[in-house]
Design a protein around this motif. Sequence first.
Motif, PDB file in Angstrom:
ATOM      1  N   PHE A   1      58.219  35.159  37.465  1.00 35.53           N
ATOM      2  CA  PHE A   1      58.247  36.170  38.523  1.00 35.53           C
ATOM      3  C   PHE A   1      57.125  37.179  38.314  1.00 35.53           C
ATOM      4  CE2 PHE A   1      59.437  39.666  41.178  1.00 35.53           C
ATOM      5  CZ  PHE A   1      60.019  39.058  42.279  1.00 35.53           C
ATOM      6  N   SER A   2      56.928  37.585  37.052  1.00 35.47           N
ATOM      7  CA  SER A   2      55.852  38.543  36.758  1.00 35.47           C
ATOM      8  C   SER A   2      54.495  37.956  37.160  1.00 35.47           C
ATOM      9  CB  SER A   2      55.814  38.879  35.263  1.00 35.47           C
ATOM     10  OG  SER A   2      57.042  39.439  34.858  1.00 35.47           O
ATOM     11  N   ALA A   3      54.256  36.686  36.801  1.00 32.66           N
ATOM     12  CA  ALA A   3      52.976  36.045  37.128  1.00 32.66           C
ATOM     13  C   ALA A   3      52.777  36.005  38.648  1.00 32.66           C
ATOM     14  CB  ALA A   3      52.924  34.636  36.541  1.00 32.66           C
ATOM     15  N   ALA A   4      53.839  35.667  39.376  1.00 34.02           N
ATOM     16  CA  ALA A   4      53.752  35.601  40.841  1.00 34.02           C
ATOM     17  C   ALA A   4      53.524  36.991  41.440  1.00 34.02           C
ATOM     18  CB  ALA A   4      55.024  34.973  41.414  1.00 34.02           C
ATOM     19  N   HIS A   5      54.190  37.994  40.881  1.00 33.66           N
ATOM     20  CA  HIS A   5      54.026  39.378  41.334  1.00 33.66           C
ATOM     21  C   HIS A   5      52.571  39.833  41.126  1.00 33.66           C
ATOM     22  CE1 HIS A   5      55.416  43.707  41.667  1.00 33.66           C
ATOM     23  NE2 HIS A   5      54.324  43.881  40.953  1.00 33.66           N
ATOM     24  N   GLU A   6      52.018  39.531  39.953  1.00 32.94           N
ATOM     25  CA  GLU A   6      50.627  39.935  39.676  1.00 32.94           C
ATOM     26  C   GLU A   6      49.652  39.162  40.563  1.00 32.94           C
ATOM     27  OE1 GLU A   6      50.484  42.548  38.149  1.00 32.94           O
ATOM     28  OE2 GLU A   6      52.340  42.541  37.000  1.00 32.94           O
ATOM     29  N   LEU A   7      49.964  37.885  40.841  1.00 32.29           N
ATOM     30  CA  LEU A   7      49.121  37.139  41.771  1.00 32.29           C
ATOM     31  C   LEU A   7      49.144  37.835  43.138  1.00 32.29           C
ATOM     32  CD1 LEU A   7      47.363  34.715  42.604  1.00 32.29           C
ATOM     33  CD2 LEU A   7      49.484  33.442  43.058  1.00 32.29           C
ATOM     34  N   GLY A   8      50.301  38.340  43.498  1.00 27.00           N
ATOM     35  CA  GLY A   8      50.425  39.093  44.754  1.00 27.00           C
ATOM     36  C   GLY A   8      49.455  40.263  44.801  1.00 27.00           C
ATOM     37  N   HIS A   9      49.327  40.981  43.684  1.00 27.75           N
ATOM     38  CA  HIS A   9      48.364  42.098  43.654  1.00 27.75           C
ATOM     39  C   HIS A   9      46.928  41.585  43.824  1.00 27.75           C
ATOM     40  CE1 HIS A   9      51.206  45.227  42.918  1.00 27.75           C
ATOM     41  NE2 HIS A   9      51.572  44.798  41.720  1.00 27.75           N
ATOM     42  N   HIS A  10      46.622  40.452  43.204  1.00 27.87           N
ATOM     43  CA  HIS A  10      45.267  39.897  43.346  1.00 27.87           C
ATOM     44  C   HIS A  10      44.972  39.501  44.796  1.00 27.87           C
ATOM     45  CE1 HIS A  10      43.360  39.608  39.383  1.00 27.87           C
ATOM     46  NE2 HIS A  10      44.587  39.548  38.908  1.00 27.87           N
ATOM     47  N   VAL A  11      45.964  38.894  45.437  1.00 29.56           N
ATOM     48  CA  VAL A  11      45.758  38.405  46.804  1.00 29.56           C
ATOM     49  C   VAL A  11      45.759  39.563  47.812  1.00 29.56           C
ATOM     50  CG1 VAL A  11      46.797  36.988  48.637  1.00 29.56           C
ATOM     51  CG2 VAL A  11      46.724  36.128  46.287  1.00 29.56           C
ATOM     52  N   LEU A  12      46.664  40.516  47.600  1.00 32.12           N
ATOM     53  CA  LEU A  12      46.879  41.561  48.609  1.00 32.12           C
ATOM     54  C   LEU A  12      46.155  42.875  48.318  1.00 32.12           C
ATOM     55  CD1 LEU A  12      50.753  41.065  48.764  1.00 32.12           C
ATOM     56  CD2 LEU A  12      49.121  40.162  50.437  1.00 32.12           C
ATOM     57  N   HIS A  13      45.902  43.140  47.053  1.00 32.99           N
ATOM     58  CA  HIS A  13      45.414  44.481  46.684  1.00 32.99           C
ATOM     59  C   HIS A  13      44.153  44.436  45.840  1.00 32.99           C
ATOM     60  CE1 HIS A  13      50.018  44.849  46.792  1.00 32.99           C
ATOM     61  NE2 HIS A  13      49.559  45.214  47.972  1.00 32.99           N
ATOM     62  N   GLU A  14      43.244  43.552  46.223  1.00 35.31           N
ATOM     63  CA  GLU A  14      42.059  43.345  45.393  1.00 35.31           C
ATOM     64  C   GLU A  14      41.278  44.636  45.144  1.00 35.31           C
ATOM     65  OE1 GLU A  14      39.357  39.995  46.458  1.00 35.31           O
ATOM     66  OE2 GLU A  14      37.878  41.228  45.388  1.00 35.31           O
ATOM     67  N   SER A  15      41.099  45.432  46.185  1.00 35.58           N
ATOM     68  CA  SER A  15      40.263  46.631  45.986  1.00 35.58           C
ATOM     69  C   SER A  15      40.932  47.615  45.028  1.00 35.58           C
ATOM     70  CB  SER A  15      39.937  47.290  47.327  1.00 35.58           C
ATOM     71  OG  SER A  15      41.118  47.688  47.965  1.00 35.58           O
ATOM     72  N   GLU A  16      42.272  47.698  45.060  1.00 32.80           N
ATOM     73  CA  GLU A  16      42.975  48.605  44.146  1.00 32.80           C
ATOM     74  C   GLU A  16      42.828  48.159  42.693  1.00 32.80           C
ATOM     75  OE1 GLU A  16      44.186  47.633  47.008  1.00 32.80           O
ATOM     76  OE2 GLU A  16      45.188  49.305  48.023  1.00 32.80           O
ATOM     77  N   ILE A  17      43.011  46.851  42.444  1.00 29.77           N
ATOM     78  CA  ILE A  17      42.975  46.405  41.042  1.00 29.77           C
ATOM     79  C   ILE A  17      41.551  46.258  40.504  1.00 29.77           C
ATOM     80  CG2 ILE A  17      45.259  45.330  41.153  1.00 29.77           C
ATOM     81  CD1 ILE A  17      43.856  42.600  41.172  1.00 29.77           C
ATOM     82  N   ARG A  18      40.567  46.407  41.398  1.00 29.19           N
ATOM     83  CA  ARG A  18      39.180  46.485  40.924  1.00 29.19           C
ATOM     84  C   ARG A  18      38.907  47.868  40.333  1.00 29.19           C
ATOM     85  NH1 ARG A  18      35.293  42.738  41.838  1.00 29.19           N
ATOM     86  NH2 ARG A  18      35.889  41.148  43.344  1.00 29.19           N
ATOM     87  N   LYS A  19      39.585  48.856  40.906  1.00 36.33           N
ATOM     88  CA  LYS A  19      39.350  50.246  40.484  1.00 36.33           C
ATOM     89  C   LYS A  19      40.002  50.548  39.154  1.00 36.33           C
ATOM     90  CE  LYS A  19      39.895  51.669  45.039  1.00 36.33           C
ATOM     91  NZ  LYS A  19      40.905  52.320  45.835  1.00 36.33           N
ATOM     92  N   ALA A  20      41.204  50.005  38.940  1.00 40.44           N
ATOM     93  CA  ALA A  20      41.949  50.322  37.717  1.00 40.44           C
ATOM     94  C   ALA A  20      42.908  49.194  37.383  1.00 40.44           C
ATOM     95  CB  ALA A  20      42.735  51.619  37.920  1.00 40.44           C
ATOM     96  N   VAL A  21      43.219  49.086  36.095  1.00 37.45           N
ATOM     97  CA  VAL A  21      44.189  48.075  35.656  1.00 37.45           C
ATOM     98  C   VAL A  21      45.552  48.442  36.245  1.00 37.45           C
ATOM     99  CG1 VAL A  21      45.353  47.046  33.663  1.00 37.45           C
ATOM    100  CG2 VAL A  21      42.935  47.692  33.507  1.00 37.45           C
ATOM    101  N   HIS A  22      46.173  47.475  36.892  1.00 43.96           N
ATOM    102  CA  HIS A  22      47.503  47.710  37.454  1.00 43.96           C
ATOM    103  C   HIS A  22      48.543  47.229  36.445  1.00 43.96           C
ATOM    104  CE1 HIS A  22      50.583  48.096  40.559  1.00 43.96           C
ATOM    105  NE2 HIS A  22      51.122  47.040  39.989  1.00 43.96           N
ATOM    106  N   VAL A  23      49.402  48.143  36.005  1.00 44.27           N
ATOM    107  CA  VAL A  23      50.404  47.797  34.996  1.00 44.27           C
ATOM    108  C   VAL A  23      51.796  47.903  35.606  1.00 44.27           C
ATOM    109  CG1 VAL A  23      51.376  48.443  32.754  1.00 44.27           C
ATOM    110  CG2 VAL A  23      48.913  48.655  33.152  1.00 44.27           C
ATOM    111  N   ASP A  24      52.612  46.868  35.404  1.00 41.57           N
ATOM    112  CA  ASP A  24      53.975  46.882  35.939  1.00 41.57           C
ATOM    113  C   ASP A  24      54.985  47.091  34.829  1.00 41.57           C
ATOM    114  OD1 ASP A  24      53.984  46.453  38.828  1.00 41.57           O
ATOM    115  OD2 ASP A  24      52.752  44.717  38.292  1.00 41.57           O
TER     116      ASP A  24
END
Length: 174
Positions: free
Chosen positions: A74-97
């Motif tokens: 689930f964590s891997a799928a959730h993080e993939l979601g950030h890559h697919v949906l929130h690319e510009s955000e995770i380019r700016k800073a590491v997203h930690v859940d």
Amino acid sequence: MRANPVQARESARAILRDFGVKVAPVPVERIIKARGIVLQYAPLDEDLSGMAYIKDDIGIIGVNALHHPNRQRFSAAHELGHHVLHESEIRKAVHVDRGFRMLLRDDVSSQGVDPLEIDANAFASELLMPSELLTTALHASGLDIEDDAGIEALARKFRVSASAMRYRLAGRFL
Ligand SMILES: [Zn+2]
């Protein structure tokens, strides 16, 4: 930014179509690697589920290796979601859940109200428990989803936690 879980689910379905996924469990690791994203497992603090970032143009997903394998999926799928949906955000800073508390409790937590998290959870839920495969499995098995044993059997088939399956069936991610 506003949450858009409907679009997040649609993105997950498009990926499943492209990948030709027809049976459960969904091969989330292969899907991530096929997109050229580096998937790393490492022992992290108990309350850390995973992280997503882009460094030198390389997408990276980190997953807590100490968690149950179903939770790692689930964590891997959730993080993939950030890559697919929130690319510009995770380019700016590491997203930690820090845990997906909405899966464990019913109260409102930061995971439940932050638009990025709502979308990533909706994406992960649809990716790992796609409506189509879920409907087929329910019809074929005759499982009683009012019953804990039925939910657990379904969760095993999709390799997700029983609580994630319960939320999915209750439509909580919609
Ligand atoms: Zn997240």
